[in-house]
Design a protein around this motif. Structure first.
Motif, PDB file in Angstrom:
ATOM      1  N   GLU A  76       3.513   7.391   9.948  1.00 39.83           N
ATOM      2  CA  GLU A  76       4.762   7.975   9.484  1.00 39.83           C
ATOM      3  C   GLU A  76       4.993   7.516   8.047  1.00 39.83           C
ATOM      4  OE1 GLU A  76       6.603   9.934  11.672  1.00 39.83           O
ATOM      5  OE2 GLU A  76       7.900  10.502  10.005  1.00 39.83           O
ATOM      6  N   PRO A  77       5.055   8.369   7.055  1.00 39.72           N
ATOM      7  CA  PRO A  77       4.776   9.803   7.125  1.00 39.72           C
ATOM      8  C   PRO A  77       3.312  10.090   7.479  1.00 39.72           C
ATOM      9  CG  PRO A  77       5.807   9.185   5.020  1.00 39.72           C
ATOM     10  CD  PRO A  77       5.427   7.930   5.706  1.00 39.72           C
TER      11      PRO A  77
ATOM     12  N   MET B 169       0.705   7.077   6.692  1.00 38.72           N
ATOM     13  CA  MET B 169       1.033   5.674   6.483  1.00 38.72           C
ATOM     14  C   MET B 169       1.219   5.037   7.867  1.00 38.72           C
ATOM     15  SD  MET B 169       0.878   5.667   3.286  1.00 38.72           S
ATOM     16  CE  MET B 169       1.431   4.018   2.872  1.00 38.72           C
TER      17      MET B 169
ATOM     18  N   ILE C 204      11.801   8.789   5.050  1.00 42.56           N
ATOM     19  CA  ILE C 204      10.885   8.798   3.902  1.00 42.56           C
ATOM     20  C   ILE C 204       9.992  10.033   3.978  1.00 42.56           C
ATOM     21  CG2 ILE C 204       8.921   7.596   2.851  1.00 42.56           C
ATOM     22  CD1 ILE C 204      10.299   4.946   3.589  1.00 42.56           C
TER      23      ILE C 204
ATOM     24  N   ILE D   5       3.447  13.799  -5.137  1.00 40.74           N
ATOM     25  CA  ILE D   5       3.199  12.359  -5.041  1.00 40.74           C
ATOM     26  C   ILE D   5       1.979  12.056  -5.920  1.00 40.74           C
ATOM     27  CG2 ILE D   5       2.469  10.488  -3.482  1.00 40.74           C
ATOM     28  CD1 ILE D   5       4.017  11.965  -1.271  1.00 40.74           C
ATOM     29  N   PRO D   6       2.039  11.022  -6.753  1.00 43.59           N
ATOM     30  CA  PRO D   6       0.902  10.771  -7.647  1.00 43.59           C
ATOM     31  C   PRO D   6      -0.353  10.355  -6.884  1.00 43.59           C
ATOM     32  CG  PRO D   6       2.656   9.149  -7.993  1.00 43.59           C
ATOM     33  CD  PRO D   6       3.160  10.112  -6.980  1.00 43.59           C
TER      34      PRO D   6
ATOM     35  N   GLU E 188      11.205   5.264   8.039  1.00 39.28           N
ATOM     36  CA  GLU E 188       9.980   5.972   7.674  1.00 39.28           C
ATOM     37  C   GLU E 188      10.097   7.474   7.950  1.00 39.28           C
ATOM     38  OE1 GLU E 188      10.060   2.963   8.835  1.00 39.28           O
ATOM     39  OE2 GLU E 188       8.836   1.866   7.389  1.00 39.28           O
TER      40      GLU E 188
ATOM     41  N   VAL F 145       8.327   2.536  -3.111  1.00 38.26           N
ATOM     42  CA  VAL F 145       7.141   1.697  -2.918  1.00 38.26           C
ATOM     43  C   VAL F 145       6.215   2.335  -1.887  1.00 38.26           C
ATOM     44  CG1 VAL F 145       6.327  -0.486  -1.949  1.00 38.26           C
ATOM     45  CG2 VAL F 145       8.178  -0.471  -3.632  1.00 38.26           C
ATOM     46  N   ARG F 146       6.806   2.856  -0.835  1.00 39.91           N
ATOM     47  CA  ARG F 146       5.991   3.423   0.237  1.00 39.91           C
ATOM     48  C   ARG F 146       5.236   4.663  -0.228  1.00 39.91           C
ATOM     49  NH1 ARG F 146       5.897   0.217   2.434  1.00 39.91           N
ATOM     50  NH2 ARG F 146       7.057  -0.154   4.339  1.00 39.91           N
ATOM     51  N   LEU F 147       5.884   5.459  -1.059  1.00 39.47           N
ATOM     52  CA  LEU F 147       5.264   6.725  -1.478  1.00 39.47           C
ATOM     53  C   LEU F 147       4.464   6.596  -2.773  1.00 39.47           C
ATOM     54  CD1 LEU F 147       8.188   9.232  -0.772  1.00 39.47           C
ATOM     55  CD2 LEU F 147       6.204   8.752   0.669  1.00 39.47           C
ATOM     56  N   GLY F 148       4.777   5.568  -3.560  1.00 39.01           N
ATOM     57  CA  GLY F 148       4.139   5.483  -4.878  1.00 39.01           C
ATOM     58  C   GLY F 148       4.815   6.403  -5.877  1.00 39.01           C
TER      59      GLY F 148
ATOM     60  N   PRO G 222       5.304   1.637  11.319  1.00 37.45           N
ATOM     61  CA  PRO G 222       5.691   0.217  11.363  1.00 37.45           C
ATOM     62  C   PRO G 222       5.570  -0.375  12.765  1.00 37.45           C
ATOM     63  CG  PRO G 222       7.587   1.646  10.887  1.00 37.45           C
ATOM     64  CD  PRO G 222       6.356   2.483  10.733  1.00 37.45           C
TER      65      PRO G 222
ATOM     66  N   VAL H 221       0.861  -1.184   0.000  1.00 36.48           N
ATOM     67  CA  VAL H 221       0.000   0.000   0.000  1.00 36.48           C
ATOM     68  C   VAL H 221       0.899   1.235   0.000  1.00 36.48           C
ATOM     69  CG1 VAL H 221      -1.785   1.279   1.220  1.00 36.48           C
ATOM     70  CG2 VAL H 221      -1.822  -1.212   1.226  1.00 36.48           C
ATOM     71  N   ARG H 222       0.586   2.188  -0.882  1.00 30.21           N
ATOM     72  CA  ARG H 222       1.451   3.356  -1.086  1.00 30.21           C
ATOM     73  C   ARG H 222       0.768   4.630  -0.599  1.00 30.21           C
ATOM     74  NH1 ARG H 222       1.100   2.005  -7.311  1.00 30.21           N
ATOM     75  NH2 ARG H 222      -1.026   1.913  -6.522  1.00 30.21           N
ATOM     76  N   MET H 223       1.561   5.632  -0.357  1.00 26.37           N
ATOM     77  CA  MET H 223       0.990   6.913   0.037  1.00 26.37           C
ATOM     78  C   MET H 223       0.151   7.490  -1.104  1.00 26.37           C
ATOM     79  SD  MET H 223       2.901   9.804   2.144  1.00 26.37           S
ATOM     80  CE  MET H 223       2.129  11.326   2.661  1.00 26.37           C
ATOM     81  N   SER H 224       0.509   7.162  -2.336  1.00 25.36           N
ATOM     82  CA  SER H 224      -0.283   7.649  -3.473  1.00 25.36           C
ATOM     83  C   SER H 224      -1.695   7.045  -3.435  1.00 25.36           C
ATOM     84  CB  SER H 224       0.418   7.300  -4.787  1.00 25.36           C
ATOM     85  OG  SER H 224       0.675   5.912  -4.861  1.00 25.36           O
TER      86      SER H 224
ATOM     87  N   LYS I  57      -3.805   9.148  -1.229  1.00 26.90           N
ATOM     88  CA  LYS I  57      -4.279  10.320  -1.977  1.00 26.90           C
ATOM     89  C   LYS I  57      -5.451   9.950  -2.878  1.00 26.90           C
ATOM     90  CE  LYS I  57      -1.578  13.710  -3.615  1.00 26.90           C
ATOM     91  NZ  LYS I  57      -0.454  14.384  -4.330  1.00 26.90           N
TER      92      LYS I  57
END
Ligand code: ZN
Lengths: 344, 805
Positions: free
Chosen positions: A256-257, A289, B469, B481-482, B466, B422-425, A292, A222-225, A228
């Motif tokens: 985090e973030p 996010m 990040i 970020i997309p 993180e 990967v975390r941010l896309g 962890p 799973v991404r931050m995008s 959004k």
């Protein structure tokens, strides 16, 4: 005799014209067409006529009879129409008087907001999970990365009922409980609506009891995008297609973030006004996010799984959407307030 | 934290960046600027003036007639301040100026003398009076001698500054000082930062010969450093220093105290200045307080200390509460000559506790609580010494007397490019990420797949990947970020059966005309004991209630619904029908376990149930209105057959108009009229209530719903009027009829109840309509006649009832 019949026709038609009601018309009918009526009488004298004359006179007599009959029938219809008209005139009512009221209740605006948000997230594949309002400290704080002595968990801010239990200060404990129930296996897609409690003095913008909706999405990659994307979809559905979102860096112990999510101001369409403090943006929810440590604490491997979490205040949403200026209205239950949400 | 734009410009070139732009950069970077303050909203025409001549006003003793050079002209200005003197540089508001508070300056005549302008004091220029140093109160501002008449005085006073109010998140204590904000801005703007240069002279004398430091509680005081500055002259601070402190919300006191505060704001390191000669000894000893020990603090208060309070002492007496507040007797005063400067690290938890228990929160204590950047602890003292040398004429003794050691900060965090993307896309490249890390002032080592990042002590909040990040994401810009949708396996979201049922019951109650209410869960001890469905020992109390009204968790919804009913009644809203679906709480045996939470459905009704105003049709709420609503609710849940109603006397309820709702032999709710005495006591009108345990209504019937074919044969209707003793319940009569009627009885309903004329005293007549149906064939008249006889016989033998003829 023909002449006599012609006279009778003229007399009869005149009598029909002159009759003023059904009763006098009936008298006319008896007088001219009855068994002892004038025409019958004329016909009785037919015996004296010659064979040649009889058909002519007979035909004439029928003509006269029909003529008078038709006149009577027409006149009768006129009388009946007049009668109906008079009756209907008497039946007239004032259509502008109010109708018989049908009992109507109303949904509380907070329930309406919760249900609307629930439905949007159900459409996005989330399910609704609920949990207890009196929580264990363990779930309310520890499992979401707020260990004892963390400054964010001051006794002064929460209603404890014993050393280990308190009125939950957020609906995040439901997230921790749900993660643990999943025993390290995703995906988890939930939103958690419910009442929460904090030791705030009640005033126009604070309430010791309020409602929150938190959400959690945990899966592989799973991404931050994605966060959004989900909120862009949500905001457009809830606030309107023309609304945009923006994310601002922020801080929450469990993400985090982290990001605050702002929506373009609906009053000024982003131009800047008093409501949005001239920024064009209105802060609507906190997100980020999943930290962890939170995944780890609740049995998920942060090397494999990631996710996002978010939280929003239901009262704030209702106040923004309907322009309500005092949070206490939600809990006073003034019927003039409640009735305004009848159409929701 | 209040941040001056002009002060920031000392560290970073902001010549082409407006305050609004700085605020936007910071906010979008995660350091939220809540608002911008400007002192001078559009003030123009305030200039430097030089007082050329003064003479007493011929008509007014307290006024002075001044000839003031204001640049191009020399204006005559009448001044009321007693400190105006010839040769002074002053601040003049020229005619046409509008000062704060809508004060219009015009050319006037005061007792026969013209006055073209006003010589200003600081509070007339927009500083709040309580912020002014004592030395600046009730007097005009005296500007430095090198200022030029006619030039802009606002600029010299820093009044054209813009102050940014930061709303900091708890992870960024590094932005609680000017340098931290400057570092942040330097990263955001990608511009270099210029740090202050702290070089002062030192004299031969050793500080160590004048003072010793002994720490007896190393855990509370990991580091303590002391410097000695001699030959200082205590005086008001220069104007620039005063205005900067005031801009940050700190009131100037004198140059020594002001310098410690200035360095606190600049470095985030709290310092304390003692008067060396009044210190009472030549040794500093730190320890915990003794029982009942007292200290007189700077604010003049005598305070009794707690044993966990950390103290700075002179070996005997306490001279300060560590990190919280200094003591009175060692305070710097106007005749102080030698300053003992403390720079220390105190345990955050100790400072937090002491400041909380004594109710003393200060700029210093806040910073100790949030943790210091300990690399700056010695540096801050050097900065203060430098400023004292420059401003107070002091000389700095050699060395710092120290106890404890400041550890080298060794924090390394690894960052992997793949994981970051990967975390941010995102699809960030090596160069982009590395550039961002360097902009943040981080030391980066490329080790193949990832970076090793060395964290500076000012950013102790960065501890895991993180965190890095997030640092990269916020500098890259969250906007960039997309926007994507998750790619994982899909699943349909849905309400659970119970959630659906809850919505259905809400809609049902609304459809009857009731309005949904939401009330508070916390209530008073008294209300928590009222209107309970079943008896329980006691309610659950919160440990620290905010008021008596909110101290116990509710056990019934009715008390607060009655409050809401009364609220409406008091506003001429007499017709009230409210319901609530909410949690009630019951204790369990173990108080450290969670209580039992149950969902209840409650309602209160008062006034007219039905009101057709213009034709006078009115149906006031009564017992049967409420019962109808409850029955409908049971019907909605398919529970109408299971539920029984039984008369019951209950506290607070009308003894003859209250019924329990019973299911499977258990009382699951009740309904009825409020006791008239209670009604009167609370100022209510006749009010009816109900409350049900929602589990009884919300639990789903597991039996699947099956359609029943419509009958193909005609049904037969028979009416019968039964005369029975008045005290026999209708439900009993109906159940006798139903039983006797047998399997072909399709429906029974009561259509008339009568007592009075033609009926024996003490008896009542109930008229029922019975519908018979056989689904296989047409029923014969004689079959119905037989059933009728059976019913009559059963009524007679079981209830002594007869048919009415
Ligand atoms: Zn706006």
């Amino acid at each position: 005799m023909i002449e006599r019949l012609q006279e009778l026709e003229a007399e009869g038609l005149a009598a029909v014209r002159a009759s003023e009601n059904k009763k006098s018309l009936e008298q006319v009918r008896v007088q001219f067409l009855g068994k002892k009526g004038a025409i019958t009488e004329v016909l009785r004298g037919m015996g004296q006529l010659s064979k040649e004359e009889r058909p002519t006179v007979g035909q004439k007599a029928n003509e006269v009879r029909e003529s008078i009959q038709t006149a009577i029938a027409e006149k009768t219809r006129v009388f009946e129409e007049e009668e109906l008209e008079q009756r209907l005139e008497k039946e007239e009512i004032d259509v502008t008087l109010p109708g018989r009221p049908v009992q109507q209740g109303s949904t509380h605006p907070l329930t309406a907001v919760v249900e609307e948000i629930e439905d949007i997230f159900i459409g996005l594949g989330f399910s609704i999970t609920e949990g207890p309002e009196v929580e264990l400290d363990y779930f309310n704080f520890e499992m979401i990365n707020l260990p004892p002595n963390h400054p964010a968990r001051d006794m002064q801010d929460s209603f404890y009922i014993s050393e280990d239990t308190l009125l939950r200060t957020q609906t995040s404990p439901v997230q921790a409980r749900t993660l643990q129930k999943h025993q390290g296996k995703g995906p988890v897609r939930i939103i958690c609506p419910g009442k929460v409690y904090r030791r705030d003095e009640d005033d126009a913008t604070h309430s010791h009891q309020f409602m929150q909706i938190e959400g959690l999405y945990v899966d592989q990659n799973v991404r931050m995008s994605d966060l959004k994307g989900i909120f862009d979809t949500f905001v457009k559905q809830y606030f309107g297609e023309d609304r945009e979102i923006r994310l601002r860096p922020s801080f929450f112990p469990f993400t985090e973030p982290s990001a605050e999510i702002d929506v373009t101001c609906g009053i000024c369409a982003g131009e800047g006004c008093r409501i949005c403090k001239f920024s064009g943006w209105i802060e609507v929810l906190g997100s980020g996010m999943v930290h962890p440590r939170v995944l780890e604490l609740n049995g998920f491997d942060p090397e494999v799984y990631s996710g996002f979490a978010f939280g929003m205040g239901v009262e704030r949403f209702a106040m923004l959407k309907y322009g309500i200026d005092d949070i206490r209205h939600f809990y006073t239950n003034d019927t003039r307030f409640l009735s305004q949400f009848q159409h929701l | 934290m209040l941040v001056s734009y002009q002060w920031l410009a000392d560290y970073i070139d902001l010549s082409d960046v407006t305050p609004e732009e700085v605020a936007e950069y910071l906010t979008r970077g995660g350091v939220e600027v809540d608002r911008l303050h400007r002192y001078h909203n559009g003030i123009e025409g305030v200039v430097v003036g030089e007082v050329l001549e003064t003479s007493p006003h011929p008509e007014a003793e307290k006024l002075t007639v001044c000839q003031v050079d204001v640049g191009e002209n020399t204006n005559q200005i009448i001044c009321g301040a007693n400190n105006v003197t010839k040769g002074q540089k002053v601040v003049v508001a020229l005619p046409g100026t509008i000062l704060p508070g809508e004060k219009n300056i015009t050319e006037t005549t005061i007792r026969g003398e013209t006055s073209a302008g006003m010589i200003c004091a600081l509070d007339e220029l927009g500083f709040s009076e309580r912020m002014l140093a004592k030395s600046e109160q009730d007097k005009i501002v005296e500007l430095p001698n090198d200022t030029v008449p006619g030039s802009d005085a606002l600029e010299i006073l820093g009044l054209n500054d813009v102050i940014m109010e930061l709303d900091l998140t708890p992870n960024r204590p590094d932005c609680l000082n000017m340098l931290g904000v400057a570092y942040e801005l330097s990263a955001l703007l990608d511009r270099p930062i210029h740090l202050p240069e702290n070089e002062h002279g030192v004299i031969r004398k050793n500080a160590a010969d004048h003072i010793t430091v002994e720490v007896t509680n190393g855990e509370d005081v990991p580091y303590y450093g002391a410097k000695v500055i001699d030959e200082v002259t205590v005086a008001p601070s220069p104007l620039w220093l005063q205005t900067r402190l005031m801009a940050a919300g700190i009131r100037p006191i004198n140059n020594i105290v002001d310098i410690t505060n200035y360095v606190l704001l600049e470095y985030g390191q709290p310092l304390h200045a003692f008067d060396y000669d009044r210190f009472g000894s030549d040794q500093i000893v730190t320890r915990r307080a003794k029982q009942n020990e007292t200290i007189r603090t700077l604010d003049g208060q005598e305070r009794t200390l707690f044993e966990q309070d950390v103290l700075i002492t002179n070996g005997e007496e306490p001279v300060a509460m560590a990190g919280v507040m200094g003591g009175a007797f060692s305070e710097v005063q106007s005749n102080t000559r030698t300053v003992l400067l403390e720079t220390a690290q105190f345990d955050a938890l100790r400072v937090r506790q002491t400041s909380k228990e004594h109710g003393l929160r200060s700029e210093a204590s806040q910073r100790f609580e949030k943790g210091l950047d300990f690399e700056r602890i010695p540096e801050a003292a050097e900065r203060a010494a430098t400023l004292m040398e420059q401003i107070t004429g002091g000389v700095v003794l050699k060395g710092t007397v120290e106890s404890g050691e400041l550890p080298a900060f060794e924090q390394e965090v690894y960052l992997n490019l793949g994981r970051l993307n990967v975390r941010l896309g995102t699809e960030l490249g090596v160069y982009e990420v590395e550039t961002i890390l360097i902009r943040l002032g981080l030391e980066v080592t490329d080790i193949g797949e990832e970076w090793r990042v060395r964290i500076p002590s000012r950013r102790m909040d960065i501890t895991i990947e993180e965190d890095l990040i997030e640092e990269v994401a916020r500098l890259y810009g969250y906007d960039h970020i997309p926007t994507t949708l998750p790619t994982g396996a899909r699943s349909a979201g849905a309400l659970t059966d119970e959630q659906k049922r809850r919505r259905k019951i809400r809609r049902y109650l609304e459809s009857t005309g009731m309005q949904e209410a939401i009330t508070y869960s916390l209530t008073s001890a008294q209300k928590a004991d009222e209107f309970l469905i079943n008896d329980h020992d006691q309610g659950i109390r919160v440990l620290m209630p905010m008021s008596e009204e909110r101290e116990v968790l509710r056990r019934s919804l009715i008390p607060h619904l009655l409050d809401a009913t009364l609220h409406n009644l008091n506003r001429q809203l007499a017709n009230v029908a409210l319901f609530e679906v909410g949690t009630v709480f019951f204790p369990t045996a173990d108080e450290n376990k969670q209580p039992e939470e149950r969902l209840h459905i409650g309602g209160t009704l008062s006034g007219q149930w039905y009101h057709y105003a213009w034709n006078g049709e009115e149906v006031p709420v009564d017992f049967y209105v409420v019962k109808g609503i409850v029955e409908g609710m049971l019907q909605q849940a398919g529970k109408e057959q299971k539920a029984k109603f039984r008369a019951r006397k209950r506290d607070g309820m009308h003894p003859g108009r209250t019924a329990d709702v019973i299911m499977d032999g258990e009382v699951v709710g009740f309904l009825g009229q409020l006791h008239p005495a209670i009604q009167e006591e609370r100022g209510l009108a006749p009010t009816f209530v109900f409350e049900l345990n929602a589990a009884t209504v919300f639990t789903v019937n597991n039996e699947e719903l099956r359609y029943q074919p419509l009958p193909r044969f005609p049904s037969i209707r028979r009416d019968m009027a039964v005369v029975a003793d008045a005290n026999i319940a209708a439900a009993e009569i109906e159940s006798v009829i139903s039983e006797a009627a047998g399997k072909w009885l399709e429906d029974i309903h009561l259509f008339d109840v009568y007592e009075g004329e033609n009926i024996e005293e003490g008896k009542k007549s109930l008229a029922y309509s019975l519908l018979f149906l056989n689904r296989e064939r047409t029923l014969k008249d004689e079959e119905i006649a037989n059933i009728h006889e059976d019913i009559v016989a059963a009524l007679k033998t079981r209830l002594g009832a007869t048919l009415r003829h």
